[in-house]
Scaffold this motif. Structure first.
Motif, PDB file in Angstrom:
ATOM      1  N   LYS A 102     -14.288  18.933  -0.685  1.00 10.51           N
ATOM      2  CA  LYS A 102     -13.472  17.805  -0.218  1.00 10.51           C
ATOM      3  C   LYS A 102     -12.119  17.816  -0.920  1.00 10.51           C
ATOM      4  O   LYS A 102     -11.975  18.327  -2.026  1.00 10.51           O
ATOM      5  CB  LYS A 102     -14.177  16.489  -0.530  1.00 10.51           C
ATOM      6  N   PRO A 103     -11.122  17.215  -0.297  1.00  3.20           N
ATOM      7  CA  PRO A 103      -9.829  17.095  -0.980  1.00  3.20           C
ATOM      8  C   PRO A 103      -9.953  16.137  -2.174  1.00  3.20           C
ATOM      9  O   PRO A 103     -10.873  15.331  -2.258  1.00  3.20           O
ATOM     10  CB  PRO A 103      -8.906  16.526   0.092  1.00  3.20           C
ATOM     11  N   HIS A 104      -9.013  16.248  -3.089  1.00  2.00           N
ATOM     12  CA  HIS A 104      -9.063  15.418  -4.292  1.00  2.00           C
ATOM     13  C   HIS A 104      -8.922  13.932  -3.967  1.00  2.00           C
ATOM     14  O   HIS A 104      -9.546  13.090  -4.592  1.00  2.00           O
ATOM     15  CB  HIS A 104      -7.960  15.823  -5.281  1.00  2.00           C
ATOM     16  N   PHE A 105      -8.095  13.607  -2.971  1.00  2.24           N
ATOM     17  CA  PHE A 105      -7.884  12.207  -2.615  1.00  2.24           C
ATOM     18  C   PHE A 105      -8.454  11.986  -1.214  1.00  2.24           C
ATOM     19  O   PHE A 105      -7.738  11.931  -0.226  1.00  2.24           O
ATOM     20  CB  PHE A 105      -6.388  11.861  -2.668  1.00  2.24           C
ATOM     21  N   ALA A 106      -9.771  11.834  -1.137  1.00  3.22           N
ATOM     22  CA  ALA A 106     -10.445  11.581   0.134  1.00  3.22           C
ATOM     23  C   ALA A 106     -10.404  10.079   0.399  1.00  3.22           C
ATOM     24  O   ALA A 106     -11.230   9.323  -0.116  1.00  3.22           O
ATOM     25  CB  ALA A 106     -11.873  12.093   0.082  1.00  3.22           C
ATOM     26  N   PHE A 107      -9.428   9.656   1.193  1.00  2.71           N
ATOM     27  CA  PHE A 107      -9.151   8.236   1.380  1.00  2.71           C
ATOM     28  C   PHE A 107     -10.347   7.414   1.868  1.00  2.71           C
ATOM     29  O   PHE A 107     -10.610   6.344   1.318  1.00  2.71           O
ATOM     30  CB  PHE A 107      -7.951   8.068   2.317  1.00  2.71           C
ATOM     31  N   PRO A 108     -11.105   7.828   2.880  1.00  5.73           N
ATOM     32  CA  PRO A 108     -12.216   6.982   3.359  1.00  5.73           C
ATOM     33  C   PRO A 108     -13.271   6.708   2.287  1.00  5.73           C
ATOM     34  O   PRO A 108     -13.932   5.666   2.326  1.00  5.73           O
ATOM     35  CB  PRO A 108     -12.819   7.786   4.513  1.00  5.73           C
ATOM     36  N   ASP A 109     -13.443   7.599   1.335  1.00  2.00           N
ATOM     37  CA  ASP A 109     -14.428   7.378   0.277  1.00  2.00           C
ATOM     38  C   ASP A 109     -14.022   6.256  -0.668  1.00  2.00           C
ATOM     39  O   ASP A 109     -14.883   5.667  -1.339  1.00  2.00           O
ATOM     40  CB  ASP A 109     -14.633   8.653  -0.547  1.00  2.00           C
ATOM     41  N   PHE A 110     -12.754   5.955  -0.741  1.00  2.00           N
ATOM     42  CA  PHE A 110     -12.272   4.991  -1.727  1.00  2.00           C
ATOM     43  C   PHE A 110     -11.937   3.621  -1.127  1.00  2.00           C
ATOM     44  O   PHE A 110     -11.485   2.734  -1.838  1.00  2.00           O
ATOM     45  CB  PHE A 110     -11.061   5.556  -2.454  1.00  2.00           C
TER      46      PHE A 110
END
Length: 178
Positions: A88-96
Motif C-alpha cells: 500500500k502507499p504510505h498515505f492511504a487516505f481511506p484507511d485514515f
C-alpha cells in the motif's frame, strides 16, 4: 448622581414579561438584558439579539481537529517512519478517515465545552452574571441600565402598568453566591 446601576422588573408570568418588553420599547426604554428560568420562544427577535456564532466556532474546532489528524498521520507514517505494508502507499487516505473523524469530534467537543464555560462566565476566576438569584428559580427579570435611562419614575410606572410583581433598584452589577 445616583448609585443605581440597574432597574429590575420582576414578572411572575412569561406573557406578562413579553407585554412588559413591548411597553418598555414603546416608551423608548433601552433594555439591558432579560433573565428567565426557562427558554421563551420569540424573545430574541423582540430584543434584537443576533444569531449565535457558536456554529462557526464549532466548525473551526472541528477543522482544527481534522488538520491535526491529517498532519499527525502524514508526519508519522510518511515522513518520520514510512513502512511498506502489503504494497500500500504510505498515505492511504481511506484507511485514515476514521482517525480523522474521531479527532474532529474530540477537538470540537472539548473546544465547545471550553467555549461554553468561558462565554457563560462559568470558568474559574470569573464572576457569574446573575442580577437576582430568583431569576434562575421562578421569576422573569427585565434589567434596565439606569445610567442610559435617566427617568427612573417613568420606567417604574411602565413596569407597574405591564404587570411587574416587584421592582428593584440594583446598586451592584453582579450578585455573588457567597
Amino acid at each position: 448622581m445616583s448609585n443605581i446601576k440597574y432597574i429590575l422588573g420582576h414578572f411572575a408570568d412569561p406573557d406578562d414579561l413579553m407585554h412588559g418588553i413591548d411597553k418598555l420599547q414603546e416608551g423608548n426604554v433601552k433594555i439591558y438584558d432579560v433573565f428567565t428560568p426557562m427558554p421563551i420562544h420569540g424573545i430574541e427577535d423582540k430584543l434584537g439579539i443576533k444569531r449565535s456564532r457558536l456554529g462557526k466556532v464549532a466548525f473551526c474546532f472541528g477543522l482544527t481537529g481534522t488538520i491535526t489528524a491529517i498532519s499527525m498521520i502524514y508526519y508519522m507514517l510518511v515522513y518520520d517512519w514510512p513502512m511498506n505494508i502489503g504494497g500500500k502507499p504510505h498515505f492511504a487516505f481511506p484507511d485514515f478517515v476514521p482517525i480523522m473523524f474521531e479527532l474532529t469530534v474530540l477537538f470540537c467537543s472539548f473546544g465547545m465545552v471550553g467555549t461554553y464555560f468561558f462565554v457563560n462566565h462559568l470558568a474559574p476566576g470569573r464572576a457569574p452574571r446573575v442580577m437576582d438569584l430568583r431569576a434562575t428559580n421562578d421569576r422573569f427579570v427585565v434589567a434596565i441600565d439606569a445610567k442610559e435611562n435617566p427617568y427612573h419614575d417613568k420606567i417604574d410606572n411602565i413596569l407597574k402598568e405591564a404587570g411587574a410583581v416587584e421592582i428593584k433598584h440594583n446598586e451592584r452589577k453582579y450578585v455573588s453566591y457567597e
